[in-house]
Design a protein around this motif. Structure first.
Motif, PDB file in Angstrom:
ATOM      1  N   TYR A  74       0.415  -1.143   0.088  1.00 52.52           N
ATOM      2  CA  TYR A  74      -0.004  -0.263   0.015  1.00 52.52           C
ATOM      3  C   TYR A  74       0.723   1.384   0.371  1.00 52.52           C
ATOM      4  N   LYS A  75       0.645   1.786  -1.218  1.00 52.90           N
ATOM      5  CA  LYS A  75       1.672   3.180  -1.657  1.00 52.90           C
ATOM      6  C   LYS A  75       0.982   3.828  -1.644  1.00 52.90           C
ATOM      7  N   PRO A  76       1.143   5.242  -1.411  1.00 49.64           N
ATOM      8  CA  PRO A  76       0.539   6.684  -1.611  1.00 49.64           C
ATOM      9  C   PRO A  76       0.452   6.948  -3.117  1.00 49.64           C
ATOM     10  N   GLY A  77      -0.845   7.099  -3.512  1.00 49.90           N
ATOM     11  CA  GLY A  77      -1.641   7.320  -4.877  1.00 49.90           C
ATOM     12  C   GLY A  77      -2.321   6.253  -5.575  1.00 49.90           C
ATOM     13  N   GLU A  78      -2.115   5.061  -4.833  1.00 51.26           N
ATOM     14  CA  GLU A  78      -2.090   3.338  -5.823  1.00 51.26           C
ATOM     15  C   GLU A  78      -3.982   3.781  -5.255  1.00 51.26           C
ATOM     16  N   VAL A  79      -5.015   3.183  -5.767  1.00 49.80           N
ATOM     17  CA  VAL A  79      -5.972   2.822  -5.679  1.00 49.80           C
ATOM     18  C   VAL A  79      -6.716   1.815  -5.679  1.00 49.80           C
ATOM     19  N   LYS A  80      -6.941   1.168  -4.402  1.00 50.21           N
ATOM     20  CA  LYS A  80      -7.608   0.334  -3.915  1.00 50.21           C
ATOM     21  C   LYS A  80      -9.369   0.044  -3.307  1.00 50.21           C
ATOM     22  N   LYS A  81      -9.696  -1.290  -3.941  1.00 45.82           N
ATOM     23  CA  LYS A  81     -11.095  -1.212  -3.294  1.00 45.82           C
ATOM     24  C   LYS A  81     -11.320  -1.692  -1.801  1.00 45.82           C
ATOM     25  N   GLY A  82     -12.483  -1.185  -1.294  1.00 51.50           N
ATOM     26  CA  GLY A  82     -12.496  -1.645   0.052  1.00 51.50           C
ATOM     27  C   GLY A  82     -14.339  -1.854   0.186  1.00 51.50           C
ATOM     28  N   LYS A  83     -14.145  -1.955   1.354  1.00 54.40           N
ATOM     29  CA  LYS A  83     -15.602  -1.910   2.166  1.00 54.40           C
ATOM     30  C   LYS A  83     -15.701  -1.302   3.260  1.00 54.40           C
ATOM     31  N   VAL A  84     -17.291  -0.775   3.321  1.00 57.21           N
ATOM     32  CA  VAL A  84     -17.520   0.713   4.380  1.00 57.21           C
ATOM     33  C   VAL A  84     -17.360  -0.436   5.847  1.00 57.21           C
ATOM     34  N   THR A  85     -16.941  -0.502   7.143  1.00 56.46           N
ATOM     35  CA  THR A  85     -17.271  -1.101   7.839  1.00 56.46           C
ATOM     36  C   THR A  85     -17.345  -0.431   9.109  1.00 56.46           C
ATOM     37  N   LYS A  86     -17.095   1.421   9.035  1.00 56.15           N
ATOM     38  CA  LYS A  86     -17.893   1.307  10.690  1.00 56.15           C
ATOM     39  C   LYS A  86     -18.419   2.675  10.097  1.00 56.15           C
ATOM     40  N   LEU A  87     -18.965   3.484  10.142  1.00 59.47           N
ATOM     41  CA  LEU A  87     -19.358   5.197  10.525  1.00 59.47           C
ATOM     42  C   LEU A  87     -19.179   5.853  11.537  1.00 59.47           C
ATOM     43  N   THR A  88     -18.118   7.248  11.322  1.00 58.40           N
ATOM     44  CA  THR A  88     -18.409   7.663  12.839  1.00 58.40           C
ATOM     45  C   THR A  88     -18.499   8.764  12.744  1.00 58.40           C
ATOM     46  N   ASN A  89     -18.053  10.401  13.391  1.00 58.56           N
ATOM     47  CA  ASN A  89     -18.590  11.813  13.378  1.00 58.56           C
ATOM     48  C   ASN A  89     -17.472  11.883  12.286  1.00 58.56           C
ATOM     49  N   PHE A  90     -16.368  12.081  12.546  1.00 57.49           N
ATOM     50  CA  PHE A  90     -15.235  12.244  11.716  1.00 57.49           C
ATOM     51  C   PHE A  90     -15.057  11.527  10.918  1.00 57.49           C
ATOM     52  N   GLY A  91     -15.311  10.613  10.288  1.00 60.46           N
ATOM     53  CA  GLY A  91     -14.987   9.551   9.195  1.00 60.46           C
ATOM     54  C   GLY A  91     -15.877   8.544   8.876  1.00 60.46           C
ATOM     55  N   VAL A  92     -14.786   7.683   7.709  1.00 61.51           N
ATOM     56  CA  VAL A  92     -15.706   5.885   7.648  1.00 61.51           C
ATOM     57  C   VAL A  92     -14.223   5.432   7.691  1.00 61.51           C
ATOM     58  N   PHE A  93     -14.900   3.884   8.268  1.00 62.31           N
ATOM     59  CA  PHE A  93     -12.925   2.863   8.571  1.00 62.31           C
ATOM     60  C   PHE A  93     -13.905   2.634   7.201  1.00 62.31           C
ATOM     61  N   VAL A  94     -12.776   2.064   6.016  1.00 65.02           N
ATOM     62  CA  VAL A  94     -13.044   1.015   5.317  1.00 65.02           C
ATOM     63  C   VAL A  94     -11.941  -0.613   5.606  1.00 65.02           C
ATOM     64  N   GLU A  95     -12.309  -0.931   5.026  1.00 61.51           N
ATOM     65  CA  GLU A  95     -11.658  -2.692   5.229  1.00 61.51           C
ATOM     66  C   GLU A  95     -11.171  -3.107   3.835  1.00 61.51           C
ATOM     67  N   LYS A 132     -22.630   3.827   3.347  1.00 62.47           N
ATOM     68  CA  LYS A 132     -23.963   3.482   4.406  1.00 62.47           C
ATOM     69  C   LYS A 132     -22.839   2.165   4.247  1.00 62.47           C
ATOM     70  N   VAL A 133     -23.037   1.349   5.409  1.00 59.99           N
ATOM     71  CA  VAL A 133     -22.155   0.170   6.071  1.00 59.99           C
ATOM     72  C   VAL A 133     -22.018  -0.587   4.791  1.00 59.99           C
ATOM     73  N   GLY A 134     -21.045  -1.663   4.431  1.00 59.69           N
ATOM     74  CA  GLY A 134     -21.203  -2.467   3.736  1.00 59.69           C
ATOM     75  C   GLY A 134     -21.373  -1.765   2.080  1.00 59.69           C
ATOM     76  N   ASP A 135     -21.230  -0.500   1.638  1.00 57.11           N
ATOM     77  CA  ASP A 135     -20.513   0.276   0.754  1.00 57.11           C
ATOM     78  C   ASP A 135     -19.415  -0.572   0.375  1.00 57.11           C
TER      79      ASP A 135
END
Length: 598
Positions: free
Chosen positions: A473-494, A521-524
């Motif tokens: 995982y290097k800066p600038g690379e595009v990755k795919k992931g799934k939303v696992t959790k939503l917070t008031n400051f952002g989104v955690f992506v697995e 949404k979670v799961g996107d």
């Protein structure tokens, strides 16, 4: 025709006739057979008569009336002798004239009723209400006892004793003293009270006892009542309390095991409350206390054998000798076994070996330990499980901060949530392990003094943050992931199992986002660009709005790349902050919009 002169020759003289009559009526002459002039023949009068004859069923009595009276034999029953005592022919008796004549014309007499009427008159003339009388208890009747005090008197059950006895029938045949409570002359009834007599006598004895009794005296008394908490001893006017704890130096569960009703005891006076008329008594105080020599016989550190006499939820009491017991607290029963209740290890009556831990002579308390007589397995834990040792065990318990793993009986290690995964943020240990699971861990640390072992699960594999993750995982690379959790400051992506990155709320869209729920949404499934890989803090910063940006457009490390469409001047580099940890600041600094050209 009758020759009267001839008859007169053979007619006896007056003197001869008197001699003949005297001989016929034996002694006393004819006058004894004639009724007394003063006798009045009226119903319910007492009259005097003479026994003419006695048969198997009746006693025939002549009272000088026109006929003899037949009285049943049973009326001559003598209560004192307990049998029928019959008169002899010729005996003079006093009887009650019940009726001058019955339907057959015969006179009706009663010896029994005459006897009772005479006795009643004697008692009434001699006694008044409140007098003390003595009598024999004849039998138990409804509501009380029948007492012979010269006449039959009623002794109610409530008046038999100061405390109502369980069986008043035990008094039958005894001679008792009572006070006359009521004399009903109209009904010829007498009610007596033994209780009143006893209470009056006890009141006099109580005053005398309170005047002379004092603490420390040894007095004799009789056990009158036994309860769960002790026994009441009659000292002669006052009942003193002999508490169960003062019966013996050893433990007494049931006072009835030590004393009995009506038993005579010698007791020591422990306390006297003259105002409340209460006296505390002691039986064990007559002998020396075994606690006087406890410190010499059972020094701290010594080991002894004892018997378990009581088991409580917090421990077990062990008898070292009669009167000396110590407490083995539940925490002092086993080095390794987790004891929920002492019954898991000991039962009442068991013989156990204990060690004296502490003595409080003033409170008469001894602290004992059972585990101290056994080797402490923690003494060699550090030797057996040095850091780096791989161990296997069963998850015994889960807490919010980790899981306890039993690596051997009684020896648990803590697998903290922070040591469960290199890449996954574990909020609760149940996300990784479950109670009863068998796991293999590595020993991280052993605290011998605090009896703690730290275990690690993630340490069983190399740290992917040291080379693997930064390489993939290097800066600038595009990755795919799934939303696992939503917070008031952002989104955690697995990004992959166990590895998450933070998509800050400012990196969700080119437009201002008030809440992440408005965008995802979670799961996107999302495509994101890697902004930063922070190996030290183990964080990955992501962006969604920069997917079309080329390196150099506000991206750290993006030098030499041009944006697809030039929309303004190149933004200067700024330090990236944020992530999944506790670093402060935003993930990126937002560029200021270019000023409009007028």
């Amino acid at each position: 025709m009758v020759n009267r002169n001839l008859l007169r020759q053979y007619e006896p003289s007056a003197d001869q006739l008197q001699e003949e009559l005297s001989a016929a009526f034996e002694e006393g002459g004819l006058a004894d057979w004639l009724p007394a002039e003063e006798q009045e023949f009226k119903d319910n009068n007492l009259v005097t008569g003479r026994v003419r004859k006695v048969t198997a069923d009746f006693v025939w009595v002549d009272v000088g009336y026109k006929s003899e009276g037949a009285i049943e034999v049973r009326e001559w029953f003598d209560e004192g002798a307990g049998q029928v005592v019959l008169p002899q022919p010729g005996d003079e008796v006093e009887v009650l004239l019940e009726a001058v004549e019955d339907e057959t014309g015969a006179v009706v007499l009663s010896f029994y009723k005459a006897k009772r009427q005479k006795q009643w008159r004697e008692v009434v003339e001699k006694h008044r209400e409140g007098d003390v009388v003595s009598g024999t208890v004849l039998r138990k009747i409804k509501g009380g006892l029948l007492v012979n005090i010269g006449v039959h008197a009623f002794l109610p059950a409530s008046q038999v004793d100061v405390r109502r006895p369980q069986d008043i029938g035990a008094y039958v045949g005894q001679t008792v003293e009572c006070k006359i409570a009521v004399i009903d002359e109209a009904r010829r009834n007498i009610v007596v009270s033994r209780r009143k007599l006893l209470e009056d006598r006890r009141e006099e004895m109580k005053k005398k006892l309170l005047a002379e009794i004092d603490v420390g005296q040894v007095r004799k008394g009789v056990v009158k009542n036994i309860t769960q908490f002790g026994a009441f001893v009659d000292l002669g006017g006052i009942d003193g309390l002999l508490h169960v704890t003062d019966m013996a130096w050893n433990r007494v569960s049931n006072p009835a095991d030590v004393v009995r009703i009506d038993e005579e005891l010698e007791v020591m006076v422990l306390k006297v409350d003259r105002d409340k008329e209460k006296i505390a008594l002691g039986l064990k105080q007559k002998t020396p206390s075994p606690w006087a020599t406890v410190a010499d016989k059972y020094p701290v550190g010594s080991r002894h054998s004892g018997e378990v006499v009581n088991v409580m939820s917090y421990g077990a009491f062990v008898k070292l000798e009669p009167g000396v017991e110590g407490l083995v607290h539940i925490s002092e029963m086993s080095w390794t076994q987790r004891v929920n209740h002492p019954n898991e290890l000991v039962q009442t009556g068991d013989k156990v070996e204990v060690q004296v831990l502490n003595i409080n002579k003033e409170k008469q308390e001894i602290s004992l330990g059972m585990k101290q007589v056994q080797p402490n397995p923690w003494d060699k834990v550090a030797e057996r499980y040095p850091p780096g040792t791989v161990v296997s065990g069963v998850v015994r318990n889960l807490t919010n901060y980790g899981a306890f793993v039993e690596i051997e009986e009684g020896i648990d290690g803590l697998l903290h949530v922070s040591d469960m995964s290199w890449v996954r943020k574990v909020a609760h240990p149940s996300e990784v392990v479950q109670k009863g699971d068998k796991v293999t861990c590595v020993v991280l640390n052993v605290d011998q003094e605090r009896k703690r072992i730290a275990l690690g699960l993630k340490q069983m594999a190399s740290d992917p943050w040291e080379g693997d993750i930064p390489g993939r995982y290097k800066p600038g690379e595009v990755k795919k992931g799934k939303v696992t959790k939503l917070t008031n400051f952002g989104v955690f992506v697995e990004l992959e199992p166990g590895l998450e990155g933070l998509l800050h709320i400012s990196e969700l869209s080119d437009q201002k986002v008030e809440s992440p729920e408005d965008v995802v949404k979670v799961g996107d499934e999302l495509e994101v660009k890697v902004l930063r890989v922070d190996v030290a803090d183990r964080k990955i910063g992501l962006s969604r709005k920069r997917l079309d940006w080329k390196r150099g457009e506000g991206e750290e490390g993006g030098e030499g790349e041009e944006p697809t469409e030039a929309k303004g001047p190149t933004l200067p580099k700024r330090e990236l902050r944020g992530g999944t940890g506790s670093a402060r600041g935003q993930l990126i600094n937002m560029p200021e919009p270019p000023s409009e050209t007028k």
